[in-house]
Write a protein that holds these residues in place. Structure first.
Motif, mmCIF file in Angstrom:
data_model
loop_
_atom_site.group_PDB
_atom_site.id
_atom_site.type_symbol
_atom_site.label_atom_id
_atom_site.label_comp_id
_atom_site.label_asym_id
_atom_site.label_seq_id
_atom_site.Cartn_x
_atom_site.Cartn_y
_atom_site.Cartn_z
ATOM 1 N N GLU A 160 8.386 3.926 -7.704
ATOM 2 C CA GLU A 160 6.962 3.601 -7.570
ATOM 3 C C GLU A 160 6.711 2.310 -6.786
ATOM 4 O O GLU A 160 5.557 1.973 -6.499
ATOM 5 N N GLN B 73 0.851 -1.187 0.000
ATOM 6 C CA GLN B 73 0.000 0.000 0.000
ATOM 7 C C GLN B 73 0.885 1.234 0.000
ATOM 8 O O GLN B 73 1.653 1.460 0.944
ATOM 9 N N PRO C 209 1.326 5.446 -0.223
ATOM 10 C CA PRO C 209 0.578 6.576 0.358
ATOM 11 C C PRO C 209 -0.518 7.065 -0.581
ATOM 12 O O PRO C 209 -0.277 7.295 -1.772
ATOM 13 N N GLY C 210 -1.717 7.185 -0.038
ATOM 14 C CA GLY C 210 -2.834 7.692 -0.818
ATOM 15 C C GLY C 210 -3.427 6.712 -1.803
ATOM 16 O O GLY C 210 -4.311 7.083 -2.589
ATOM 17 N N LYS C 211 -2.956 5.470 -1.776
ATOM 18 C CA LYS C 211 -3.465 4.468 -2.711
ATOM 19 C C LYS C 211 -4.068 3.293 -1.963
ATOM 20 O O LYS C 211 -3.806 3.076 -0.782
ATOM 21 N N GLU C 212 -4.860 2.511 -2.679
ATOM 22 C CA GLU C 212 -5.449 1.323 -2.087
ATOM 23 C C GLU C 212 -4.401 0.206 -1.992
ATOM 24 O O GLU C 212 -3.426 0.172 -2.754
ATOM 25 N N ARG C 213 -4.651 -0.699 -1.065
ATOM 26 C CA ARG C 213 -3.785 -1.862 -0.941
ATOM 27 C C ARG C 213 -3.923 -2.725 -2.193
ATOM 28 O O ARG C 213 -5.032 -2.975 -2.660
#
Length: 116
Positions: free
Chosen positions: A89, A39, A41-45
């Motif tokens: 990324e 996961q 930052p700011g994203k879904e797992r």
């Protein structure tokens, strides 16, 4: 007491490698499929990789094929994620997951940061 404990995260330069470990205890490790998620930052797992309970079948997120390798050693109750050619990324918290038809367990996560 069931535990999944990840280790091996840290700071690595782009192009580098890390191997994450996930040690299980308190349950029959060899009866569970193991998964790695991450996961950012700011994203879904998101699901990174899966390995069946005896290691006979492995699957990966399409975007990670060829760079990441999941494995396990049931004698050591440990799963691994070898990560090569790391990119910025790939920065995320990485979690291991154990699952069978009845139960599911999560580790606390380990931070991987890819930066120069």
């Amino acid at each position: 007491q069931v535990q999944l404990v990840e280790s091996g995260g840290g700071l690595v330069q782009p192009g580098g490698s890390l191997r994450l470990s996930c040690a299980g205890s308190g349950f029959t490790f060899s009866s569970y499929a193991m998964r790695w998620y991450r996961q950012a930052p700011g994203k879904e797992r998101e699901l990174v990789a899966t390995i069946t309970n005896l290691g006979g079948n492995r699957n990966y997120a399409d975007s990670l094929k060829g760079r990441f390798t999941i494995s396990r050693d049931n004698a050591k109750n440990t799963a691994y994620l070898q990560m090569n050619s790391l990119k910025p990324e790939d920065t995320a918290v990485y979690y291991c997951n154990a699952r069978n038809d009845f139960f599911e367990y999560w580790g606390q996560g380990t931070q991987v940061t890819v930066s120069s």
